[in-house]
Design an enzyme around this catalytic site. Structure first.
Site, PDB file in Angstrom:
ATOM      1  N   ASP A 167      41.763  51.406  40.605  1.00 30.03           N
ATOM      2  CA  ASP A 167      40.573  51.165  39.772  1.00 30.03           C
ATOM      3  C   ASP A 167      40.447  52.194  38.655  1.00 30.03           C
ATOM      4  OD1 ASP A 167      39.882  49.724  42.432  1.00 30.03           O
ATOM      5  OD2 ASP A 167      38.583  48.915  40.862  1.00 30.03           O
ATOM      6  N   ARG A 200      29.394  48.297  37.098  1.00 30.22           N
ATOM      7  CA  ARG A 200      30.081  48.987  38.202  1.00 30.22           C
ATOM      8  C   ARG A 200      30.723  50.236  37.604  1.00 30.22           C
ATOM      9  NH1 ARG A 200      33.827  45.608  42.063  1.00 30.22           N
ATOM     10  NH2 ARG A 200      33.271  47.264  43.513  1.00 30.22           N
ATOM     11  N   LYS A 246      40.374  50.867  46.336  1.00 34.35           N
ATOM     12  CA  LYS A 246      39.505  50.397  47.414  1.00 34.35           C
ATOM     13  C   LYS A 246      39.513  51.341  48.616  1.00 34.35           C
ATOM     14  CE  LYS A 246      37.328  47.582  47.480  1.00 34.35           C
ATOM     15  NZ  LYS A 246      35.916  47.847  47.104  1.00 34.35           N
ATOM     16  N   ARG A 290      35.789  40.430  40.193  1.00 39.16           N
ATOM     17  CA  ARG A 290      36.057  41.790  40.672  1.00 39.16           C
ATOM     18  C   ARG A 290      37.522  42.132  40.452  1.00 39.16           C
ATOM     19  NH1 ARG A 290      39.366  40.560  44.062  1.00 39.16           N
ATOM     20  NH2 ARG A 290      39.861  42.725  44.481  1.00 39.16           N
ATOM     21  N   GLY A 291      37.871  43.401  40.766  1.00 36.52           N
ATOM     22  CA  GLY A 291      39.247  43.854  40.575  1.00 36.52           C
ATOM     23  C   GLY A 291      39.386  44.408  39.166  1.00 36.52           C
ATOM     24  N   GLN A 303      38.263  41.830  51.195  1.00 30.87           N
ATOM     25  CA  GLN A 303      39.042  41.292  50.071  1.00 30.87           C
ATOM     26  C   GLN A 303      40.460  40.929  50.509  1.00 30.87           C
ATOM     27  OE1 GLN A 303      37.001  43.913  49.879  1.00 30.87           O
ATOM     28  NE2 GLN A 303      36.095  44.158  47.854  1.00 30.87           N
TER      29      GLN A 303
HETATM   30  O1  MRU Z   1      35.517  46.327  44.874  1.00 30.31           O
HETATM   31  P1  MRU Z   1      36.663  45.551  44.299  1.00 30.31           P
HETATM   32  O2  MRU Z   1      37.013  44.346  45.116  1.00 30.31           O
HETATM   33  O3  MRU Z   1      36.472  45.227  42.842  1.00 30.31           O
HETATM   34  O4  MRU Z   1      37.889  46.554  44.396  1.00 30.31           O
HETATM   35  C1  MRU Z   1      39.130  46.162  43.858  1.00 30.31           C
HETATM   36  C2  MRU Z   1      40.218  47.110  44.182  1.00 30.31           C
HETATM   37  O5  MRU Z   1      40.015  48.165  44.742  1.00 30.31           O
HETATM   38  C3  MRU Z   1      41.591  46.739  43.722  1.00 30.31           C
HETATM   39  O6  MRU Z   1      42.556  47.258  44.580  1.00 30.31           O
HETATM   40  C4  MRU Z   1      41.797  47.334  42.321  1.00 30.31           C
HETATM   41  O7  MRU Z   1      40.776  46.929  41.457  1.00 30.31           O
HETATM   42  C5  MRU Z   1      43.079  46.965  41.762  1.00 30.31           C
HETATM   43  S1  MRU Z   1      43.071  45.260  41.263  1.00 30.31           S
HETATM   44  C6  MRU Z   1      44.570  45.032  40.545  1.00 30.31           C
END
Ligand code: MRU
Length: 351
Positions: free
Chosen positions: A223, A67, A234, A33-34, A182
């Site tokens: 994202d 996603r 997030k 993820r991320g 997270q």
């Molecule tokens: O749902 P996730 O855990 O994939 O969401 C991740 C985030 O919102 C992070 O803040 C974002 O991807 C930046 S990661 C450098």
């Protein structure tokens, strides 16, 4: 082979994905993820499909749709897929074309690592400029943006880590990041591993922390950044931006230029992933910290309770003090400034 993020912090377990459907499952369940890491995983996924002799176009579509919000996922898939198609178009045999796709995935991985180092330097310079003097910075962060999500040391977290290494980090405030934690599971794990001074707080304690004057700046990742500078990150990021403005605290977004999406005009056009109600109504295995075990989800709300569970929210550009990328920072955040930053980027242009 992935580090299974659903098992952290309790266990460091490798997850082996031998085909694209397995990787898609890993993406959907947040084992991987991320935003930047999703791009890298997407590119390796295309290379995996090519190496297996699977239909690369079908695999690419499955991956891209795994996603919807993180723009890097599609970027990575298109980078490796484009390289593969170009090779095949030139008459290269499928085995060698698969090697070309893999090389492209590795190149993206390496570029992301380099971008991470540059963002850390630009971000720290900006912090020192915005917050001169004092006993070091007290930074609040949300979700997880460290080495776990990057080819390098991450985005927002890499800036905090840079501050720590220079003796400029007084405290990293880590938002728990509900509902999937997270912050608690992953950012606290990374902060502890790096010996950083950190404290965990529930998301709803942020207001009183600001009111107590304990936050010097907010640092988050992204994202997707729309062409007008709206930032999807997030869920829970937008309330922090509102708090930061009220308390006159800089709200800084750190993301590579690959997270900027010139094809999404504004915040309203960003597709926000809606996730299962059970992530809110049940103590799922992930939230209970026993992922992978037979956790069996105990209810924390009456049976059948409907839930509002967007994975992300959108912060408008006027609430963002600065956006830091590997090409430098912009402040104030405007569409023109963002376009200029991206024009400097040496990233490969893809269709
Ligand atoms: O749902 P996730 O855990 O994939 O969401 C991740 C985030 O919102 C992070 O803040 C974002 O991807 C930046 S990661 C450098």
């Amino acid at each position: 082979m992935l580090l299974d993020q659903t098992r952290l912090p309790a266990r460091e377990v490798e997850l082996v994905c031998t085909d694209v459907p397995a990787l898609v499952r890993a993406i959907r369940t947040l084992a991987v993820r991320g935003a930047p890491l999703l791009g890298i995983a997407g590119a390796y996924g295309v290379a995996l499909a090519a190496a297996r002799g699977d239909d690369v176009a079908v695999a690419a579509e499955l991956l891209e749709r795994a996603r919807p919000t993180a723009v890097n996922l599609g970027y990575g898939v298109r980078r490796a897929g484009g390289a593969y198609r170009e090779a095949v178009g030139k008459g290269v045999d499928p085995e060698r074309a698969a090697a070309v796709a893999l090389a492209e995935a590795r190149a993206l991985h390496q570029e992301d690592a380099e971008a991470s180092g540059r963002m850390a330097r630009y971000g720290l310079a900006l912090l020192d400029e915005l917050l001169p003097g004092g006993d070091g910075h007290r930074l609040l962060t949300h979700c997880n943006t460290g080495a776990l999500v990057s080819g390098g040391e991450g985005t927002a977290f890499a800036v905090a880590l840079g501050a720590h290494r220079k003796g400029r980090l007084r405290r990293l405030w880590v938002d728990e990041t509900r509902p999937l934690l997270q912050g608690a599971r992953l950012t606290a794990y990374e902060a502890a591993r790096n010996g950083m001074p950190y404290s965990l707080l529930t998301d709803n304690a942020a207001g009183s922390l600001f009111a107590a004057g304990e936050v010097d700046a907010v640092l988050i990742g992204a994202d997707r950044i729309a062409a007008d500078g709206s930032v999807a990150n997030k869920v829970g990021s937008y309330p922090l931006a509102v708090l930061a403005q009220y308390h006159h605290v800089p709200f800084i977004v750190v993301a590579p230029t690959t997270t900027v999406d010139p094809d999404t005009a504004d915040g309203a056009s960003i597709i926000v992933e809606q996730r299962s109600a059970s992530e809110v109504t049940e103590l799922t295995s992930l939230r209970a910290g026993v992922a992978g075990a037979d956790a069996g989800g105990s209810l924390v709300a009456p049976v059948g309770t409907p839930a509002y569970n967007p994975a992300f929210d959108v912060t408008p550009p006027e609430l963002v003090t600065a956006i830091v990328t590997e090409e430098g920072a912009i402040s104030p955040v405007t569409g023109v400034g963002l376009a200029e930053l991206c024009a400097r980027s040496s990233q490969v242009t893809i269709s």
